[in-house]
Write an enzyme that holds these catalytic residues in place. Structure first.
Site, PDB file in Angstrom:
ATOM      1  N   ASP A 148       0.893  -1.159   0.000  1.00  0.00           N
ATOM      2  CA  ASP A 148       0.000   0.000   0.000  1.00  0.00           C
ATOM      3  C   ASP A 148       0.927   1.204   0.000  1.00  0.00           C
ATOM      4  OD1 ASP A 148      -1.886   1.950   0.305  1.00  0.00           O
ATOM      5  OD2 ASP A 148      -2.641   1.268   2.244  1.00  0.00           O
TER       6      ASP A 148
ATOM      7  N   TRP B 178       2.746   4.836  -2.070  1.00  0.00           N
ATOM      8  CA  TRP B 178       2.487   6.026  -2.876  1.00  0.00           C
ATOM      9  C   TRP B 178       3.811   6.695  -3.192  1.00  0.00           C
ATOM     10  CZ3 TRP B 178       0.709   5.304   2.162  1.00  0.00           C
ATOM     11  CH2 TRP B 178       1.425   5.963   3.161  1.00  0.00           C
TER      12      TRP B 178
END
Length: 678
Positions: free
Chosen positions: A675, A677
């Site tokens: 997860d 970014w």
């Protein structure tokens, strides 16, 4: 499903009655028992369905698909259609630009959302002379399709339709810091060819970690000559500015018919109706907003949103999306610099009456509402916006500067990269730096992209907090190369959200939940290894809460290891007390914290993983442990992954290439989840 169950249970006794004379008394008794059991089973199953025991994210019914995009193209004289798979609006923007380009070549284009059409109709596209389908497909998360392209992706996987005669091209939007770079674009390109379609130009791969705009322009300037050569057409002229929308000012509009920030249905914020999703967000009250760290250098915060009575359900690892608002000071400055009355009620209506997109944002509304809730005014504008704006610069040197940055020349690209992208100049900064540039505010609103929802990993477990969603975020603020101080739209807006006070006022946040594949193992006894520096700890707060809850329920829970990283123990050690309590209670088997700036040499999470490599290998290889990594994709996630390669290679023992394959198989099996970014 429920209706079919009722029909079955109603007709079965009648069928049995017709045949009963053929059987003995014993058979009749047996049949009666069977019928009774079946009837009871159907009724019982029906009741269980009405009250599901599992949590399920509410979603709206799929949009009604139009009968045929090919028929629509025939009816409106189009021969090019550009489908977009878009999560943040960029792919949609590129699709609009390509469809608009078509007129320069004596062709007519349209952009389209694949969610609104039956893509099986592709096989009929060759019925249109010189027809072409283009796909601008973004990849979301770890190689997934965007929400609006999910049905199209599923159809491609299942179909065996013959697409012979279909001409196509694909431009993918991705990010090289992610494991599955441009997976969706690559898959669509490959699959269409497998089904018999003919590629007329090479696959374009845009990289958002580099310069996505330049990647698109470079591909586009080679794409159109290839189209011309293939179809035997020529450019009819230079790129020109063509308005897509016309302004209508409403003098005596009933305010009850004016949008004030709603994303979908008018007055949906006043009359909230589930289910809640991207087009129908829930207004959640902020019940907590506290600073998590010490010092003034950064502001890390914990927020809690009340979802009581919303019927919103979530699981640990899901994402919460919030729709932010732009800073009112920036909005006012744009109005002042353009000499515009921001409270005029207006609509921008599509000049193409056949288009599904009637307005660029919900209309009728005011310029103030559009600039506050609907339009992105803080990101650097793309080159097509600069090209369109150039006509409004009365000073020749400024107009030339804008045209140069919007060109495909090497000098123009360099200028755009340095002056706009790297300097992080937003539209207000450009208007301030070009005193003669004063576009009509309605055209500016037409050109600016939509303000997008921001996604955050949920920092809570619904088992412990069924009526609230927790967010952990850092307020973004930095000095740009232009010398201006830029602030993150969403985090600055969230930071200012105060919980309900004594005066009864409530701070509200439009939000919805997006399902994720970032999930705890099905078996509670499976060990978990969590790696998350900084705000990457967010989903693990939910994981740890859930494992602690399972222990309280008397369930056996496997080892729960956390590798967390921050700068200093007295500065930004997030959730310090909560983590210490979980560790003391045994819910958190190991609490490993790397402090990068507390000693002479920097210590990061990967160093602690390497320290514990033998135990980690046993958990992975013998215990079937699941690994979770959350945080920065560009550096941390790669370094952590390389560390696991080294651990596997050392204790396998095996060659590095075999270790890489081993970890990749863990990912395929859902035992190594990301997860991240950039």
């Amino acid at each position: 499903m429920g209706d079919s169950h009722e029909d079955t249970s109603a007709t079965m006794p009648e069928a049995v009655a017709e045949e009963v004379s053929l059987f003995s008394t014993t058979d009749m008794v047996l049949f009666s028992l069977i019928v009774g059991v079946l009837t009871y089973w159907f009724i019982f199953r029906k009741k269980k369905e009405e009250i599901p025991e599992f949590s399920k994210i509410q979603t709206t019914a799929p949009p009604v698909k139009e009968s045929s995009f090919v028929e629509k193209m025939k009816k409106t004289g189009r021969n090019i259609i550009v489908f977009y798979g878009s999560q943040t609006g960029t792919a949609e923007e590129f699709a609009n630009r390509l469809s608009k380009d078509a007129h320069r070549y004596g062709m007519r284009g349209m952009s389209a959302d694949p969610e609104e059409y039956d893509l099986a109709d592709l096989s009929s596209l060759p019925e249109i002379d010189k027809s072409l389908v283009v796909f601008c497909m973004a990849t979301y998360g770890e190689g997934d399709p965007t929400d609006n392209a999910q049905d199209f992706y599923d159809w491609l996987q299942e179909t065996d339709v013959d697409l012979t005669g279909v001409k196509f091209a694909v431009f993918g939007l991705g990010n090289k810091t992610y494991e599955h770079f441009n997976a969706m674009g690559k898959y669509v390109d490959q699959r269409l060819e497998q089904l018999g379609a003919q590629r007329i130009f090479e696959l374009g791969l845009g990289d958002d970690d580099g310069n996505l705009e330049e990647d698109f322009i470079t591909w586009r300037e080679q794409f159109w000559p290839a189209v011309c050569e293939f179809f035997g057409v020529e450019a009819t002229g230079e790129e020109s500015s063509i308005r897509q929308y016309e302004l209508v000012v409403h003098e005596d509009m009933d305010v009850a018919k004016v949008y004030t920030g709603e994303m979908g249905r008018l007055k949906s914020y006043e009359n909230q109706k589930p289910p809640f999703d991207a087009k129908n967000p829930f207004l959640a009250a902020v019940t907590a907003n506290r600073k998590l760290n010490q010092g003034t250098e950064r502001h890390l915060m914990h927020l809690e949103l009340d979802i009581s009575d919303s019927k919103i359900r979530y699981e640990s690892g899901d994402h919460v999306a919030v729709y932010p608002a732009n800073d009112s000071a920036l909005v006012n400055q744009i109005g002042e610099i353009l000499g515009a009355d921001l409270d005029v009620i207006m609509s921008l209506n599509n000049l193409d009456e056949e288009s599904n997109k009637k307005h660029p944002f919900p209309c009728p509304t005011t310029y103030r509402t559009a600039l506050t809730y609907y339009l992105d005014i803080t990101n650097p504008p793309r080159t097509n916006v600069l090209y369109e704006l150039a006509q409004y610069a009365s000073e020749p040197s400024e107009q030339e500067h804008l045209h140069k940055m919007a060109s495909s020349s090497g000098e123009g690209k360099e200028l755009y990269l340095s002056w706009v992208v790297e300097a992080r100049r937003h539209i207000l900064a450009i208007l301030q730096d070009y005193p003669s540039l004063r576009p009509p505010i309605d055209h500016l609103c037409e050109l600016l992209p939509r303000l997008q929802a921001r996604y955050y990993s949920i920092a809570s477990s619904s088992k412990v907090h069924p009526n609230s969603v927790h967010i952990c975020a850092v307020a973004v603020e930095y000095e740009a190369k232009s010398g201006r101080v830029n602030k993150g739209v969403a985090t600055s807006w969230l930071r200012a959200k105060e919980p309900a006070g004594e005066n009864g006022g409530r701070a509200l946040v439009p939000m919805f939940v997006r399902k994720s594949q970032f999930r705890l193992p099905f078996k509670s006894t499976t060990p978990v290894i969590m790696v998350g520096p900084g705000t990457g700890i967010a989903p693990f707060m939910g994981f740890i809460q859930e494992r602690a809850w399972l222990r309280e329920q008397g369930k056996e829970v496997g080892e729960t290891l956390l590798y967390y990283g921050c700068r200093r123990s007295d500065e930004d050690y997030l959730y310090r007390e909560e983590l210490a309590r979980f560790h003391k209670d045994g819910a958190l088997t190991q609490l490993n914290v790397a402090f990068s700036r507390e000693q002479a040499h920097k210590v990061y999470v990967q160093h602690l993983l390497k320290r514990d490599r033998e135990h980690l290998w046993k958990l992975i290889h013998e215990g079937g442990a699941h690994i979770y990594v959350c945080g920065d994709a560009r550096n941390m996630a790669k370094d952590v992954q390389n560390t696991f390669y080294d651990i596997v290679a050392e204790f396998g023992p095996m060659e590095h290439t075999q270790a890489v394959d081993y970890v990749k198989k863990l990912m395929t099996k859902g035992r190594y989840s990301l997860d991240v970014w950039s």
